[in-house]
Design a protein around this motif. Sequence first.
Motif, PDB file in Angstrom:
ATOM      1  N   GLN A  85       0.830  -1.206   0.000  1.00 49.38           N
ATOM      2  CA  GLN A  85       0.000   0.000   0.000  1.00 49.38           C
ATOM      3  C   GLN A  85       0.867   1.260   0.000  1.00 49.38           C
ATOM      4  OE1 GLN A  85      -3.325   0.105   2.758  1.00 49.38           O
ATOM      5  NE2 GLN A  85      -3.257  -2.105   3.020  1.00 49.38           N
ATOM      6  N   GLU A  86       1.876   1.271   0.846  1.00 48.68           N
ATOM      7  CA  GLU A  86       2.728   2.454   0.967  1.00 48.68           C
ATOM      8  C   GLU A  86       3.448   2.767  -0.338  1.00 48.68           C
ATOM      9  OE1 GLU A  86       6.822   3.849   3.300  1.00 48.68           O
ATOM     10  OE2 GLU A  86       5.721   2.057   3.984  1.00 48.68           O
ATOM     11  N   TYR A  87       4.062   1.731  -0.935  1.00 42.77           N
ATOM     12  CA  TYR A  87       4.892   1.992  -2.110  1.00 42.77           C
ATOM     13  C   TYR A  87       4.063   2.151  -3.389  1.00 42.77           C
ATOM     14  CZ  TYR A  87       9.053   1.274   0.690  1.00 42.77           C
ATOM     15  OH  TYR A  87      10.037   1.414   1.634  1.00 42.77           O
ATOM     16  N   LEU A  88       2.924   1.493  -3.466  1.00 43.41           N
ATOM     17  CA  LEU A  88       2.042   1.734  -4.607  1.00 43.41           C
ATOM     18  C   LEU A  88       1.454   3.139  -4.557  1.00 43.41           C
ATOM     19  CD1 LEU A  88       0.029  -1.575  -5.227  1.00 43.41           C
ATOM     20  CD2 LEU A  88       1.692  -0.490  -6.747  1.00 43.41           C
ATOM     21  N   THR A  89       1.140   3.608  -3.358  1.00 42.26           N
ATOM     22  CA  THR A  89       0.643   4.979  -3.213  1.00 42.26           C
ATOM     23  C   THR A  89       1.711   5.981  -3.641  1.00 42.26           C
ATOM     24  OG1 THR A  89      -0.848   4.350  -1.405  1.00 42.26           O
ATOM     25  CG2 THR A  89      -0.275   6.680  -1.585  1.00 42.26           C
ATOM     26  N   ALA A  90       2.953   5.734  -3.231  1.00 40.42           N
ATOM     27  CA  ALA A  90       4.053   6.609  -3.634  1.00 40.42           C
ATOM     28  C   ALA A  90       4.248   6.577  -5.147  1.00 40.42           C
ATOM     29  CB  ALA A  90       5.338   6.200  -2.917  1.00 40.42           C
ATOM     30  N   TRP A  91       4.107   5.390  -5.725  1.00 38.52           N
ATOM     31  CA  TRP A  91       4.235   5.238  -7.182  1.00 38.52           C
ATOM     32  C   TRP A  91       3.132   6.026  -7.905  1.00 38.52           C
ATOM     33  CZ3 TRP A  91       0.680   2.577 -10.332  1.00 38.52           C
ATOM     34  CH2 TRP A  91       1.091   2.358 -11.655  1.00 38.52           C
ATOM     35  N   LEU A  92       1.915   5.939  -7.411  1.00 39.02           N
ATOM     36  CA  LEU A  92       0.817   6.715  -7.994  1.00 39.02           C
ATOM     37  C   LEU A  92       1.066   8.217  -7.844  1.00 39.02           C
ATOM     38  CD1 LEU A  92      -2.288   4.649  -6.833  1.00 39.02           C
ATOM     39  CD2 LEU A  92      -1.718   5.171  -9.217  1.00 39.02           C
ATOM     40  N   ASN A  93       1.593   8.612  -6.701  1.00 37.26           N
ATOM     41  CA  ASN A  93       1.847  10.023  -6.455  1.00 37.26           C
ATOM     42  C   ASN A  93       2.940  10.596  -7.344  1.00 37.26           C
ATOM     43  OD1 ASN A  93      -0.151  10.188  -4.502  1.00 37.26           O
ATOM     44  ND2 ASN A  93       1.236   9.840  -2.786  1.00 37.26           N
ATOM     45  N   ASP A  94       3.678   9.726  -8.004  1.00 35.32           N
ATOM     46  CA  ASP A  94       4.668  10.175  -8.989  1.00 35.32           C
ATOM     47  C   ASP A  94       4.034  10.436 -10.353  1.00 35.32           C
ATOM     48  OD1 ASP A  94       6.845  10.223  -7.286  1.00 35.32           O
ATOM     49  OD2 ASP A  94       7.428   8.144  -7.712  1.00 35.32           O
ATOM     50  N   GLY A  95       2.698  10.313 -10.422  1.00 35.05           N
ATOM     51  CA  GLY A  95       1.993  10.607 -11.667  1.00 35.05           C
ATOM     52  C   GLY A  95       1.789   9.414 -12.575  1.00 35.05           C
ATOM     53  N   ASN A  96       1.933   8.215 -12.032  1.00 31.12           N
ATOM     54  CA  ASN A  96       1.788   7.005 -12.846  1.00 31.12           C
ATOM     55  C   ASN A  96       0.337   6.538 -12.928  1.00 31.12           C
ATOM     56  OD1 ASN A  96       4.667   6.616 -13.403  1.00 31.12           O
ATOM     57  ND2 ASN A  96       4.840   6.209 -11.214  1.00 31.12           N
ATOM     58  N   THR A  97       0.103   5.524 -13.767  1.00 34.02           N
ATOM     59  CA  THR A  97      -1.256   5.041 -14.027  1.00 34.02           C
ATOM     60  C   THR A  97      -1.375   3.559 -13.704  1.00 34.02           C
ATOM     61  OG1 THR A  97      -1.593   6.657 -15.797  1.00 34.02           O
ATOM     62  CG2 THR A  97      -3.061   4.739 -15.773  1.00 34.02           C
ATOM     63  N   MET A  98      -2.360   3.213 -12.913  1.00 29.83           N
ATOM     64  CA  MET A  98      -2.684   1.815 -12.609  1.00 29.83           C
ATOM     65  C   MET A  98      -3.908   1.409 -13.421  1.00 29.83           C
ATOM     66  SD  MET A  98      -3.963   0.122  -8.983  1.00 29.83           S
ATOM     67  CE  MET A  98      -2.474   0.561  -8.079  1.00 29.83           C
ATOM     68  N   ILE A  99      -3.803   0.309 -14.140  1.00 36.48           N
ATOM     69  CA  ILE A  99      -4.958  -0.277 -14.818  1.00 36.48           C
ATOM     70  C   ILE A  99      -5.333  -1.535 -14.037  1.00 36.48           C
ATOM     71  CG2 ILE A  99      -5.820  -1.361 -16.928  1.00 36.48           C
ATOM     72  CD1 ILE A  99      -4.109   0.564 -18.511  1.00 36.48           C
ATOM     73  N   LEU A 100      -6.451  -1.480 -13.364  1.00 34.59           N
ATOM     74  CA  LEU A 100      -6.860  -2.521 -12.428  1.00 34.59           C
ATOM     75  C   LEU A 100      -8.103  -3.238 -12.937  1.00 34.59           C
ATOM     76  CD1 LEU A 100      -6.696  -3.868  -9.581  1.00 34.59           C
ATOM     77  CD2 LEU A 100      -8.096  -1.958  -8.742  1.00 34.59           C
ATOM     78  N   VAL A 101      -7.986  -4.561 -13.014  1.00 30.42           N
ATOM     79  CA  VAL A 101      -9.151  -5.404 -13.319  1.00 30.42           C
ATOM     80  C   VAL A 101      -9.356  -6.288 -12.091  1.00 30.42           C
ATOM     81  CG1 VAL A 101     -10.204  -7.030 -14.932  1.00 30.42           C
ATOM     82  CG2 VAL A 101      -8.469  -5.407 -15.758  1.00 30.42           C
ATOM     83  N   PRO A 102     -10.209  -5.875 -11.162  1.00 27.40           N
ATOM     84  CA  PRO A 102     -10.349  -6.600  -9.907  1.00 27.40           C
ATOM     85  C   PRO A 102     -11.218  -7.846 -10.030  1.00 27.40           C
ATOM     86  CG  PRO A 102     -11.807  -4.707  -9.925  1.00 27.40           C
ATOM     87  CD  PRO A 102     -11.028  -4.658 -11.212  1.00 27.40           C
ATOM     88  N   ASP A 103     -10.981  -8.765  -9.112  1.00 31.36           N
ATOM     89  CA  ASP A 103     -11.833  -9.942  -8.998  1.00 31.36           C
ATOM     90  C   ASP A 103     -13.126  -9.510  -8.302  1.00 31.36           C
ATOM     91  OD1 ASP A 103     -13.074 -12.375  -8.106  1.00 31.36           O
ATOM     92  OD2 ASP A 103     -11.152 -13.380  -8.359  1.00 31.36           O
ATOM     93  N   PRO A 104     -14.280  -9.784  -8.890  1.00 26.95           N
ATOM     94  CA  PRO A 104     -15.541  -9.362  -8.249  1.00 26.95           C
ATOM     95  C   PRO A 104     -15.752  -9.982  -6.875  1.00 26.95           C
ATOM     96  CG  PRO A 104     -15.953 -10.850 -10.103  1.00 26.95           C
ATOM     97  CD  PRO A 104     -14.512 -10.478 -10.169  1.00 26.95           C
TER      98      PRO A 104
END
Length: 202
Positions: A79-98
């Motif tokens: 959570q911590e490092y993905l949040t930091a990665w997003l805060n660098d202006g990156n894009t996550m494409i998420l296809v979650p399991d329902p």
Amino acid sequence: VLMLTAGFILYSVTVYQREYPEYSSFNTTSSGIKALYLLAREMGFQVRRNLYPAKFVEDAPVMVIYRPADTIFNEPDEQEYLTAWLNDGNTMILVPDPQTIQELWIFNTIAEQKKQHEIINIGNITVTWYMLEEGKICVMDRADEFLNGQLKESDAAIAFVQALEKAGSRDVVFNEFYQFLQKPAPDLWDLLGVMGQLMAMQ
């Protein structure tokens, strides 16, 4: 043209099969997403895979996360490092399991940081873009339709390629760490990078 490409790729991935985790981009069976990985490559994107924890993710402006195992995805360090990665202006494409979507921490982050959102319907696929304070998250539903066994007959291929185009980078990373294909940290060979590896082999 896109559907013909998807059809050819689906035929190609059945030529050689090896056992990999369900939902992996290495998996060529009906329950994998190898065809999605190959489709992105055929459409001109520079694709690669990530096997490391989020703190080691570098040079990944767009990351594809398909049906992440919530037990790993929800770990505090991730959570911590993905949040930091997003805060660098990156894009996550998420296809979650329902089945586990309600358990994923990322939706709390979306609720806290969302500045605006956009909903795009592509056939029977709903694509929702969330613009955060810095980065972006694209969430797509109907996860089963992205699998090798259903991709050709669904609108998922078109929705996926359009999402990659909208993300705005040709460099795309498929995250395998959340499919239990993991390395604790990059080794020396990985740290060399492609150019370094080529030089080392000469």
